[in-house]
Design an enzyme around this catalytic site. Sequence first.
Site, PDB file in Angstrom:
ATOM      1  N   CYS A  13      82.232  40.380  88.248  1.00  0.00           N
ATOM      2  CA  CYS A  13      80.720  40.375  87.921  1.00  0.00           C
ATOM      3  C   CYS A  13      80.025  39.453  88.747  1.00  0.00           C
ATOM      4  O   CYS A  13      80.812  38.480  89.296  1.00  0.00           O
ATOM      5  CB  CYS A  13      80.762  40.061  86.348  1.00  0.00           C
ATOM      6  SG  CYS A  13      81.203  38.419  86.099  1.00  0.00           S
ATOM      7  N   HIS A  42      88.868  33.309  84.324  1.00  0.00           N
ATOM      8  CA  HIS A  42      90.029  33.474  83.613  1.00  0.00           C
ATOM      9  C   HIS A  42      90.837  34.661  84.471  1.00  0.00           C
ATOM     10  O   HIS A  42      91.104  35.498  84.311  1.00  0.00           O
ATOM     11  CB  HIS A  42      89.832  34.105  82.108  1.00  0.00           C
ATOM     12  CG  HIS A  42      89.538  33.105  81.181  1.00  0.00           C
ATOM     13  ND1 HIS A  42      88.622  33.453  80.237  1.00  0.00           N
ATOM     14  CD2 HIS A  42      89.696  31.947  81.126  1.00  0.00           C
ATOM     15  CE1 HIS A  42      88.509  32.116  79.508  1.00  0.00           C
ATOM     16  NE2 HIS A  42      89.045  31.247  79.973  1.00  0.00           N
ATOM     17  N   HIS A 125      87.600  30.113  72.030  1.00  0.00           N
ATOM     18  CA  HIS A 125      87.380  30.582  73.465  1.00  0.00           C
ATOM     19  C   HIS A 125      86.575  29.802  74.036  1.00  0.00           C
ATOM     20  O   HIS A 125      85.575  29.097  73.350  1.00  0.00           O
ATOM     21  CB  HIS A 125      86.699  32.084  73.548  1.00  0.00           C
ATOM     22  CG  HIS A 125      86.716  32.715  74.845  1.00  0.00           C
ATOM     23  ND1 HIS A 125      85.699  32.343  75.363  1.00  0.00           N
ATOM     24  CD2 HIS A 125      87.307  33.718  75.475  1.00  0.00           C
ATOM     25  CE1 HIS A 125      85.628  33.122  76.842  1.00  0.00           C
ATOM     26  NE2 HIS A 125      86.738  33.695  76.565  1.00  0.00           N
ATOM     27  N   GLU A 127      84.187  29.831  76.260  1.00  0.00           N
ATOM     28  CA  GLU A 127      82.553  30.233  75.907  1.00  0.00           C
ATOM     29  C   GLU A 127      81.918  29.812  74.787  1.00  0.00           C
ATOM     30  O   GLU A 127      80.815  29.388  74.505  1.00  0.00           O
ATOM     31  CB  GLU A 127      82.141  31.631  76.387  1.00  0.00           C
ATOM     32  CG  GLU A 127      80.847  32.102  76.326  1.00  0.00           C
ATOM     33  CD  GLU A 127      80.650  33.512  76.644  1.00  0.00           C
ATOM     34  OE1 GLU A 127      81.094  34.098  77.358  1.00  0.00           O
ATOM     35  OE2 GLU A 127      79.792  33.707  76.073  1.00  0.00           O
ATOM     36  N   THR A 165      79.438  36.527  75.130  1.00  0.00           N
ATOM     37  CA  THR A 165      79.061  37.694  76.151  1.00  0.00           C
ATOM     38  C   THR A 165      80.029  38.547  76.599  1.00  0.00           C
ATOM     39  O   THR A 165      79.811  39.680  76.907  1.00  0.00           O
ATOM     40  CB  THR A 165      78.552  37.028  77.367  1.00  0.00           C
ATOM     41  OG1 THR A 165      79.862  36.263  77.794  1.00  0.00           O
ATOM     42  CG2 THR A 165      77.269  36.122  77.511  1.00  0.00           C
ATOM     43  N   CYS A 195      77.081  40.662  77.915  1.00  0.00           N
ATOM     44  CA  CYS A 195      76.293  40.861  79.286  1.00  0.00           C
ATOM     45  C   CYS A 195      76.628  42.438  79.919  1.00  0.00           C
ATOM     46  O   CYS A 195      77.094  43.188  79.339  1.00  0.00           O
ATOM     47  CB  CYS A 195      76.937  39.745  80.218  1.00  0.00           C
ATOM     48  SG  CYS A 195      78.583  40.167  80.841  1.00  0.00           S
ATOM     49  N   SER A 224      88.569  37.501  78.151  1.00  0.00           N
ATOM     50  CA  SER A 224      88.166  38.035  76.773  1.00  0.00           C
ATOM     51  C   SER A 224      87.758  39.727  77.065  1.00  0.00           C
ATOM     52  O   SER A 224      88.350  40.563  76.660  1.00  0.00           O
ATOM     53  CB  SER A 224      87.111  37.366  76.125  1.00  0.00           C
ATOM     54  OG  SER A 224      86.453  38.187  75.124  1.00  0.00           O
ATOM     55  N   SER A 267      86.973  39.174  85.725  1.00  0.00           N
ATOM     56  CA  SER A 267      87.461  37.939  86.398  1.00  0.00           C
ATOM     57  C   SER A 267      88.440  38.499  87.353  1.00  0.00           C
ATOM     58  O   SER A 267      89.446  37.470  87.931  1.00  0.00           O
ATOM     59  CB  SER A 267      87.882  37.100  85.501  1.00  0.00           C
ATOM     60  OG  SER A 267      88.516  37.552  84.338  1.00  0.00           O
TER      61      SER A 267
HETATM   62 FE1  SF4 Z   1      80.468  37.613  84.014  1.00  0.00          FE
HETATM   63 FE2  SF4 Z   1      80.637  36.284  81.852  1.00  0.00          FE
HETATM   64 FE3  SF4 Z   1      78.452  36.145  83.265  1.00  0.00          FE
HETATM   65 FE4  SF4 Z   1      79.005  38.283  81.964  1.00  0.00          FE
HETATM   66  S1  SF4 Z   1      78.507  36.299  81.055  1.00  0.00           S
HETATM   67  S2  SF4 Z   1      78.315  38.234  84.240  1.00  0.00           S
HETATM   68  S3  SF4 Z   1      81.288  38.569  82.141  1.00  0.00           S
HETATM   69  S4  SF4 Z   1      80.681  35.531  83.922  1.00  0.00           S
END
Ligand code: SF4
Length: 325
Positions: A13, A42, A125, A127, A165, A195, A224, A267
């Site tokens: 991404c 990850h 996690h 995040e 996300t 996201c 995740s 990832s």
């Molecule tokens: Fe990528 Fe995480 Fe950003 Fe979504 S929130 S674009 S999965 S890094």
Amino acid sequence: MKRVLVAAPRGFCAGVDRAVETVLRALDIYGPPVYVRKHIVHNLQVVDDLEARGAVFVDSENDVPEEGRLVLAAHGVEPGVHRRAAARGLTTIDATCPLVQKVHAEVQRYAAAGYRIVLIGHEGHDEVIGTAGQAPDAVVIVATAEQARSIELPDTGKLAYATQTTLSVDETAEIIAILRARFPAIVGPRKDDICYATTNRQRAVKQMLREIDVLLVVGSQESSNSRRLVETAQAGGVPAHLIEDETDLDEIELASFGTVGLTAGASTPEWIVLSVCEWFRAHGVTDISVFGDEKAEGVFFRLPAGLARVPEAFAGVRAAGGGSP
Ligand code: SF4
């Protein structure tokens, strides 16, 4: 095995692409060592590759020599990390994904206005640690529909929600619906904070389910969004396996499946997907094609201040060998 369908979109991404390039660019400009807090993304292969180029991965800002250069990973950190890094004289380069930063800002805004915040996500996690850390006294974490049904909160009109996300779109919608039914005054984003990349990869898997007999998700155990892709297939009645790379395929009984679906978490670099396709070719599968829209998603994030984008610098990490499935 007769055929392989490769889902599109899949893999890297914009946030992961930016984080990896941030480390490469920092190595390029400043030279090794560049310290990186936690795994930048990850994916173990990406981490190994960066390590070979001079990145040093550490668990904590306290593990970096004073006045060293520290890159913060895409998942984001709690504010104390910035404070401790500054106290040690570290130069910090923040590769937190802008979409995670947006959630941090939401949580800070609600907390400043006196709201209690339900953070929908998985405790522990990276995040979620970073997002909850934006307002630790105001945040309560909810991971499941069951917890949403049982959690006790005052419905004072100062209740908000935010989400990790990389969650399951469907499970999160169910949790939000439960919270809204129990606490009608709760406020939050129009839908959730999941996201675009997570949403698109789950949708691509759902669309291919009727065509496939089994799904392979290329991604790390710690990813995740990769695990959610496995669950998306399983929820649709299709067996699914998470694999690090093609070497895991020897452990999986695939011979009885006619059509194999293949996708990759946000990832996972494309070169690992191509290696998996090569494994299938080596095992006699010649019908390998893309299912979905292979065009780029059109999302791009600027590098952190001071790091100009040099595409050649990361060609080896992102798509070694090039090519297509
Ligand atoms: Fe990528 Fe995480 Fe950003 Fe979504 S929130 S674009 S999965 S890094």
